[in-house]
Scaffold this active site. Structure first.
Site, PDB file in Angstrom:
ATOM      1  N   GLU A  95      -7.118   1.856 -13.416  1.00  0.00           N
ATOM      2  CA  GLU A  95      -6.508   3.009 -12.738  1.00  0.00           C
ATOM      3  C   GLU A  95      -5.266   3.491 -13.481  1.00  0.00           C
ATOM      4  N   CYS A 150      -1.620   1.773  -3.007  1.00  0.00           N
ATOM      5  CA  CYS A 150      -2.591   2.847  -2.763  1.00  0.00           C
ATOM      6  C   CYS A 150      -1.991   4.250  -2.776  1.00  0.00           C
ATOM      7  N   CYS A 186       0.826  -1.212   0.000  1.00  0.00           N
ATOM      8  CA  CYS A 186       0.000   0.000   0.000  1.00  0.00           C
ATOM      9  C   CYS A 186       0.859   1.260   0.000  1.00  0.00           C
ATOM     10  N   HIS A 241     -26.634  21.198  -0.313  1.00  0.00           N
ATOM     11  CA  HIS A 241     -26.804  21.793  -1.633  1.00  0.00           C
ATOM     12  C   HIS A 241     -25.810  22.930  -1.858  1.00  0.00           C
ATOM     13  N   LYS A 270       0.030   5.399  -6.015  1.00  0.00           N
ATOM     14  CA  LYS A 270      -0.995   5.406  -7.082  1.00  0.00           C
ATOM     15  C   LYS A 270      -1.904   6.619  -6.962  1.00  0.00           C
ATOM     16  N   GLU A 303     -25.819  15.003  -2.904  1.00  0.00           N
ATOM     17  CA  GLU A 303     -27.205  15.201  -2.439  1.00  0.00           C
ATOM     18  C   GLU A 303     -28.188  14.392  -3.274  1.00  0.00           C
ATOM     19  N   TYR A 312      -8.998  -3.542 -11.484  1.00  0.00           N
ATOM     20  CA  TYR A 312      -8.651  -2.307 -10.782  1.00  0.00           C
ATOM     21  C   TYR A 312      -7.392  -1.648 -11.371  1.00  0.00           C
TER      22      TYR A 312
HETATM   23  P1  FAD Z   1       1.312  -6.050   1.992  1.00  0.00           P
HETATM   24  O1  FAD Z   1       0.925  -4.654   2.228  1.00  0.00           O
HETATM   25  O2  FAD Z   1       1.603  -6.460   0.596  1.00  0.00           O
HETATM   26  O3  FAD Z   1       2.578  -6.343   2.919  1.00  0.00           O
HETATM   27  C1  FAD Z   1       3.275  -7.545   2.863  1.00  0.00           C
HETATM   28  C2  FAD Z   1       4.691  -7.288   3.347  1.00  0.00           C
HETATM   29  O4  FAD Z   1       5.321  -8.530   3.622  1.00  0.00           O
HETATM   30  C3  FAD Z   1       5.581  -6.597   2.305  1.00  0.00           C
HETATM   31  O5  FAD Z   1       6.193  -5.478   2.881  1.00  0.00           O
HETATM   32  C4  FAD Z   1       6.614  -7.654   1.925  1.00  0.00           C
HETATM   33  O6  FAD Z   1       7.876  -7.113   1.603  1.00  0.00           O
HETATM   34  C5  FAD Z   1       6.677  -8.460   3.217  1.00  0.00           C
HETATM   35  N1  FAD Z   1       7.140  -9.828   3.039  1.00  0.00           N
HETATM   36  C6  FAD Z   1       6.703 -10.739   2.120  1.00  0.00           C
HETATM   37  N2  FAD Z   1       7.332 -11.913   2.316  1.00  0.00           N
HETATM   38  C7  FAD Z   1       8.177 -11.738   3.367  1.00  0.00           C
HETATM   39  C8  FAD Z   1       9.095 -12.595   4.037  1.00  0.00           C
HETATM   40  N3  FAD Z   1       9.254 -13.864   3.669  1.00  0.00           N
HETATM   41  N4  FAD Z   1       9.831 -12.084   5.053  1.00  0.00           N
HETATM   42  C9  FAD Z   1       9.700 -10.777   5.435  1.00  0.00           C
HETATM   43  N5  FAD Z   1       8.831  -9.936   4.836  1.00  0.00           N
HETATM   44  C10 FAD Z   1       8.079 -10.413   3.828  1.00  0.00           C
HETATM   45  N6  FAD Z   1      -5.985  -1.175  -1.581  1.00  0.00           N
HETATM   46  C11 FAD Z   1      -6.851  -0.218  -1.181  1.00  0.00           C
HETATM   47  O7  FAD Z   1      -7.565  -0.410  -0.184  1.00  0.00           O
HETATM   48  N7  FAD Z   1      -6.941   0.987  -1.846  1.00  0.00           N
HETATM   49  C12 FAD Z   1      -6.190   1.264  -2.937  1.00  0.00           C
HETATM   50  O8  FAD Z   1      -6.287   2.347  -3.508  1.00  0.00           O
HETATM   51  C13 FAD Z   1      -5.276   0.269  -3.381  1.00  0.00           C
HETATM   52  N8  FAD Z   1      -4.483   0.501  -4.455  1.00  0.00           N
HETATM   53  C14 FAD Z   1      -3.602  -0.458  -4.853  1.00  0.00           C
HETATM   54  C15 FAD Z   1      -2.818  -0.201  -5.975  1.00  0.00           C
HETATM   55  C16 FAD Z   1      -1.927  -1.147  -6.433  1.00  0.00           C
HETATM   56  C17 FAD Z   1      -1.082  -0.861  -7.646  1.00  0.00           C
HETATM   57  C18 FAD Z   1      -1.804  -2.384  -5.720  1.00  0.00           C
HETATM   58  C19 FAD Z   1      -0.810  -3.412  -6.185  1.00  0.00           C
HETATM   59  C20 FAD Z   1      -2.569  -2.653  -4.599  1.00  0.00           C
HETATM   60  C21 FAD Z   1      -3.496  -1.689  -4.165  1.00  0.00           C
HETATM   61  N9  FAD Z   1      -4.320  -1.912  -3.060  1.00  0.00           N
HETATM   62  C22 FAD Z   1      -5.205  -0.957  -2.665  1.00  0.00           C
HETATM   63  C23 FAD Z   1      -4.267  -3.192  -2.314  1.00  0.00           C
HETATM   64  C24 FAD Z   1      -3.450  -3.048  -1.017  1.00  0.00           C
HETATM   65  O9  FAD Z   1      -2.185  -2.504  -1.315  1.00  0.00           O
HETATM   66  C25 FAD Z   1      -3.300  -4.414  -0.360  1.00  0.00           C
HETATM   67  O10 FAD Z   1      -4.570  -5.010  -0.189  1.00  0.00           O
HETATM   68  C26 FAD Z   1      -2.634  -4.316   1.019  1.00  0.00           C
HETATM   69  O11 FAD Z   1      -1.368  -3.714   0.918  1.00  0.00           O
HETATM   70  C27 FAD Z   1      -2.509  -5.711   1.627  1.00  0.00           C
HETATM   71  O12 FAD Z   1      -1.847  -5.654   2.865  1.00  0.00           O
HETATM   72  P2  FAD Z   1      -1.063  -6.920   3.450  1.00  0.00           P
HETATM   73  O13 FAD Z   1      -0.673  -6.555   4.826  1.00  0.00           O
HETATM   74  O14 FAD Z   1      -1.858  -8.142   3.232  1.00  0.00           O
HETATM   75  O15 FAD Z   1       0.218  -7.072   2.512  1.00  0.00           O
HETATM   76  P1  NDP Z   2      -8.051  -7.791 -10.836  1.00  0.00           P
HETATM   77  O1  NDP Z   2      -8.365  -9.145 -10.360  1.00  0.00           O
HETATM   78  O2  NDP Z   2      -8.855  -6.633 -10.364  1.00  0.00           O
HETATM   79  O3  NDP Z   2      -8.083  -7.772 -12.426  1.00  0.00           O
HETATM   80  C1  NDP Z   2      -7.308  -8.642 -13.191  1.00  0.00           C
HETATM   81  C2  NDP Z   2      -7.676  -8.432 -14.650  1.00  0.00           C
HETATM   82  O4  NDP Z   2      -6.763  -9.150 -15.463  1.00  0.00           O
HETATM   83  C3  NDP Z   2      -9.081  -8.914 -14.998  1.00  0.00           C
HETATM   84  O5  NDP Z   2      -9.674  -7.997 -15.865  1.00  0.00           O
HETATM   85  C4  NDP Z   2      -8.817 -10.243 -15.684  1.00  0.00           C
HETATM   86  O6  NDP Z   2      -9.778 -10.552 -16.657  1.00  0.00           O
HETATM   87  C5  NDP Z   2      -7.501  -9.960 -16.377  1.00  0.00           C
HETATM   88  N1  NDP Z   2      -6.705 -11.162 -16.631  1.00  0.00           N
HETATM   89  C6  NDP Z   2      -6.381 -12.135 -15.759  1.00  0.00           C
HETATM   90  N2  NDP Z   2      -5.599 -13.063 -16.351  1.00  0.00           N
HETATM   91  C7  NDP Z   2      -5.432 -12.658 -17.615  1.00  0.00           C
HETATM   92  C8  NDP Z   2      -4.738 -13.200 -18.727  1.00  0.00           C
HETATM   93  N3  NDP Z   2      -4.064 -14.345 -18.625  1.00  0.00           N
HETATM   94  N4  NDP Z   2      -4.789 -12.529 -19.899  1.00  0.00           N
HETATM   95  C9  NDP Z   2      -5.471 -11.382 -20.016  1.00  0.00           C
HETATM   96  N5  NDP Z   2      -6.156 -10.813 -18.990  1.00  0.00           N
HETATM   97  C10 NDP Z   2      -6.134 -11.453 -17.809  1.00  0.00           C
HETATM   98  O7  NDP Z   2      -6.514  -7.608 -10.502  1.00  0.00           O
HETATM   99  P2  NDP Z   2      -5.564  -6.328 -10.443  1.00  0.00           P
HETATM  100  O8  NDP Z   2      -4.233  -6.838 -10.769  1.00  0.00           O
HETATM  101  O9  NDP Z   2      -6.124  -5.214 -11.244  1.00  0.00           O
HETATM  102  O10 NDP Z   2      -5.635  -5.920  -8.912  1.00  0.00           O
HETATM  103  C11 NDP Z   2      -5.413  -6.898  -7.890  1.00  0.00           C
HETATM  104  C12 NDP Z   2      -6.180  -6.529  -6.651  1.00  0.00           C
HETATM  105  O11 NDP Z   2      -5.539  -5.455  -5.981  1.00  0.00           O
HETATM  106  C13 NDP Z   2      -7.597  -6.040  -6.903  1.00  0.00           C
HETATM  107  O12 NDP Z   2      -8.504  -7.097  -7.045  1.00  0.00           O
HETATM  108  C14 NDP Z   2      -7.873  -5.201  -5.692  1.00  0.00           C
HETATM  109  O13 NDP Z   2      -8.346  -6.016  -4.652  1.00  0.00           O
HETATM  110  C15 NDP Z   2      -6.497  -4.649  -5.332  1.00  0.00           C
HETATM  111  N6  NDP Z   2      -6.409  -3.269  -5.819  1.00  0.00           N
HETATM  112  C16 NDP Z   2      -7.233  -2.343  -5.238  1.00  0.00           C
HETATM  113  C17 NDP Z   2      -7.242  -1.055  -5.687  1.00  0.00           C
HETATM  114  C18 NDP Z   2      -8.178  -0.065  -5.068  1.00  0.00           C
HETATM  115  O14 NDP Z   2      -8.684  -0.326  -3.985  1.00  0.00           O
HETATM  116  N7  NDP Z   2      -8.443   1.070  -5.697  1.00  0.00           N
HETATM  117  C19 NDP Z   2      -6.368  -0.609  -6.782  1.00  0.00           C
HETATM  118  C20 NDP Z   2      -5.524  -1.661  -7.294  1.00  0.00           C
HETATM  119  C21 NDP Z   2      -5.563  -2.934  -6.819  1.00  0.00           C
HETATM  120  P3  NDP Z   2     -11.168 -11.291 -16.284  1.00  0.00           P
HETATM  121  O15 NDP Z   2     -12.052 -10.250 -15.711  1.00  0.00           O
HETATM  122  O16 NDP Z   2     -11.602 -11.815 -17.603  1.00  0.00           O
HETATM  123  O17 NDP Z   2     -10.799 -12.369 -15.306  1.00  0.00           O
END
Ligand code: FAD
Ligand code: NDP
Length: 462
Positions: A190, A53, A48, A445, A56, A450, A186
């Site tokens: 985005e 998050c 995140c 408003h 992004k 609203e 997502y």
């Molecule tokens: P993480 O935050 O992924 O933390 C896992 C940690 O474990 C990492 O720091 C990693 O380095 C560490 N780790 C892994 N393996 C080991 C190991 N063996 N030893 C030591 N450390 C280790 N969610 C939202 O709610 N809003 C958003 O706008 C949003 N935007 C996103 C945009 C993108 C591009 C992505 C990829 C995700 C986004 N998410 C968003 C999802 C959100 O980031 C995740 O759901 C959240 O970070 C999950 O938290 P977590 O604690 O499960 O894991």
């Molecule tokens: P998503 O699961 O949201 O989307 C994956 C997309 O990739 C789908 O459209 C899927 O298609 C497509 N896809 C999967 N496999 C293939 C393939 N082999 N070839 C072509 N297309 C494929 O995953 P994201 O990676 O976008 O995000 C992962 C998660 O991270 C999200 O689900 C969300 O929980 C979290 N996230 C949250 C955000 C937020 O809160 N704003 C922002 C970013 C991430 P199909 O629909 O046909 O399966």
């Protein structure tokens, strides 16, 4: 309440992963009196803070200025042609994330959590080894929490070897003039919006007939149309047949025989739970085929001393969900007992596209499979701001109501600041409020929000 300390272990809780869930669990457990050690192999704050998050959303703000400058003219402002400097944005984002990493370190220090830098793995149900660049340290723990999150899922296929993941996009160099995004979830939506706003020519290729599968279909189609209006070339039911690389340029041949050129191709095709290399099989912790770790309602795996949460268990990959799961687990292990189980059905979420999509509760499609007669309320309009801005952007609000009970089942919005607006309406859906209660609520408003309390006539009933 005093946590019972078992001195035969090095700590009461060993947490692997300092992301959203791991940091919250560590801090709260420590504040409850548990002795906590936290291992992190990379930057504090996890996905995140470092690759999700926060960066992004900062980039999304940056991208919004593009149209804000253009729209300002409609309000009487005259501006010189604005110029965007990608290197400045990257550097300023980097500095802010470094500041946040420091804040996390301070929070952990303040909470008395012992931080160990390195990659951790389980040796047995109560022992963890942490590998740093120079040595390996072993720790015993009464409880072990796996909070290792997820990582981009690398797909096979033409050009996959040159494709970027979302992790690579934040520090990309040079700025991609032509970006092809593969995926329709997502991240694809985005990043398409962000890079379009920053000045890339963006083409989004999605294999399915509709973006954002699982979301309310009408909202998904509406945001697709809005993104297209802004200039993103969205191609549905589209596949890459072949990719050729000439120098820095990739030439993509699509299955329909059309050809695209791209400086960067982003594969935004899902994420995979990060369960590999943790020694789970050796210790007997079950792992699902997709890499997620199955847990019970209290976030304990099949091995009683090993727990897991967040993206690793894959309920909903969202930061607030990982935080909430940590509160349930730690409350159970070290607090005053069980909290009510989490209600995943009312988790609100926003997609930070331009315009944003935000949603809470049931889509119309899912509500139809679970409830009888529904009333659908919808309001589509041009927001006041755009009467002068020159933008053709439109907003859509939608309520899904169970006719028999009058209960609000779902609230959905596509429009500016939809995430901010829906947070409040998430309270209404989670509390099981009725449409009559929304009707009694007075609007603010003039706002877009609203409209949610002034939709009196159902667009459909059935
Ligand atoms: P993480 O935050 O992924 O933390 C896992 C940690 O474990 C990492 O720091 C990693 O380095 C560490 N780790 C892994 N393996 C080991 C190991 N063996 N030893 C030591 N450390 C280790 N969610 C939202 O709610 N809003 C958003 O706008 C949003 N935007 C996103 C945009 C993108 C591009 C992505 C990829 C995700 C986004 N998410 C968003 C999802 C959100 O980031 C995740 O759901 C959240 O970070 C999950 O938290 P977590 O604690 O499960 O894991
Ligand atoms: P998503 O699961 O949201 O989307 C994956 C997309 O990739 C789908 O459209 C899927 O298609 C497509 N896809 C999967 N496999 C293939 C393939 N082999 N070839 C072509 N297309 C494929 O995953 P994201 O990676 O976008 O995000 C992962 C998660 O991270 C999200 O689900 C969300 O929980 C979290 N996230 C949250 C955000 C937020 O809160 N704003 C922002 C970013 C991430 P199909 O629909 O046909 O399966």
């Amino acid at each position: 309440m005093t946590v019972s300390v078992d001195a035969s272990y090095d700590c009461d809780l060993f947490v692997i992963g300092a992301g959203s869930g791991g940091v919250r669990a560590s801090r709260v457990a420590s504040q409850l009196g548990a002795r906590v050690i936290l291992a992190e192999g990379s930057a504090l704050g996890g996905t995140c803070v470092n690759l999700g998050c926060i960066p992004k959303k900062l980039y999304s703000y940056a991208a919004h200025y593009h149209e804000a400058f253009a729209q300002a003219r409609g309000f009487g402002w005259t501006l010189a042609e604005p110029e965007f400097d990608w290197d400045v944005l990257k550097a300023r984002r980097g500095a802010e994330i470094a500041r946040l990493n420091g804040v996390y370190a301070e929070l952990l220090r303040g909470a008395n959590v012992q931080l160990v830098r390195g990659w951790a793995k389980l040796l047995d149900a109560h022992t963890v080894a942490v590998k740093t660049t120079t040595h390996e340290q072993r720790f015993t723990a009464r409880h072990i929490l796996l909070a290792t999150g997820g990582e981009p899922l690398r797909i096979e296929g033409p050009g996959a070897q040159w494709a970027m993941s979302s992790d690579d996009m934040f520090d990309l160099s040079p700025f991609p003039k032509r970006l092809v995004v593969v995926g329709g979830g997502y991240i694809a939506c985005e990043f398409a919006s962000i890079f379009h706003g920053l000045g890339s020519k963006v083409t989004l290729l999605h294999r399915g007939p509709q973006l954002l599968r699982g979301f309310d279909g009408e909202m998904a189609r509406f945001v697709t149309a809005e993104m297209r209006k802004k200039g993103i070339d969205i191609r549905l039911e589209s596949r890459i047949a072949a990719v050729e690389r000439r120098g820095e340029v990739q030439r993509l041949q699509l299955a329909d025989d059309s050809v695209l050129e791209a400086d960067t191709v982003l594969h935004a095709t899902g994420r995979r739970a990060r369960s590999r290399g943790l020694g789970l099989a050796e210790v007997g912790v079950k792992v699902n085929e997709d890499g997620t770790v199955p847990v019970d309602a209290g976030f304990t795996t099949n091995v009683p001393s090993v727990h897991a949460l967040g993206d690793l268990v894959g309920n909903k990959a969202l930061t607030p969900v990982a935080l909430a799961e940590a509160m349930v687990l730690i409350g159970r292990l070290f607090g005053e007992g069980r909290r009510p189980a989490l209600d995943y059905a009312t988790v609100p979420t926003a997609i930070f596209t331009h315009p944003q999509v935000a949603t809470v509760g049931l889509s119309e499609e899912v509500a139809r499979t679970r409830h009888g007669v529904l009333r659908i309320y919808r309001s589509e309009f041009k927001p006041l701001q755009h009467t002068l801005s020159g933008s053709t952007e439109r907003t859509l609000l939608k309520l899904v109501v169970d006719d028999a009970s009058d209960r609000l089942l779902g609230a959905h919005m596509v429009g500016g600041d939809a995430g901010e607006v829906l947070q409040g309406f998430a309270v209404a859906v989670q509390a099981g409020l009725t449409k009559a209660q929304l009707d009694r609520t007075i609007g603010i408003h003039p706002t877009v929000a609203e409209e949610f309390v002034t939709m009196r006539v159902a667009a459909s009933r059935g």
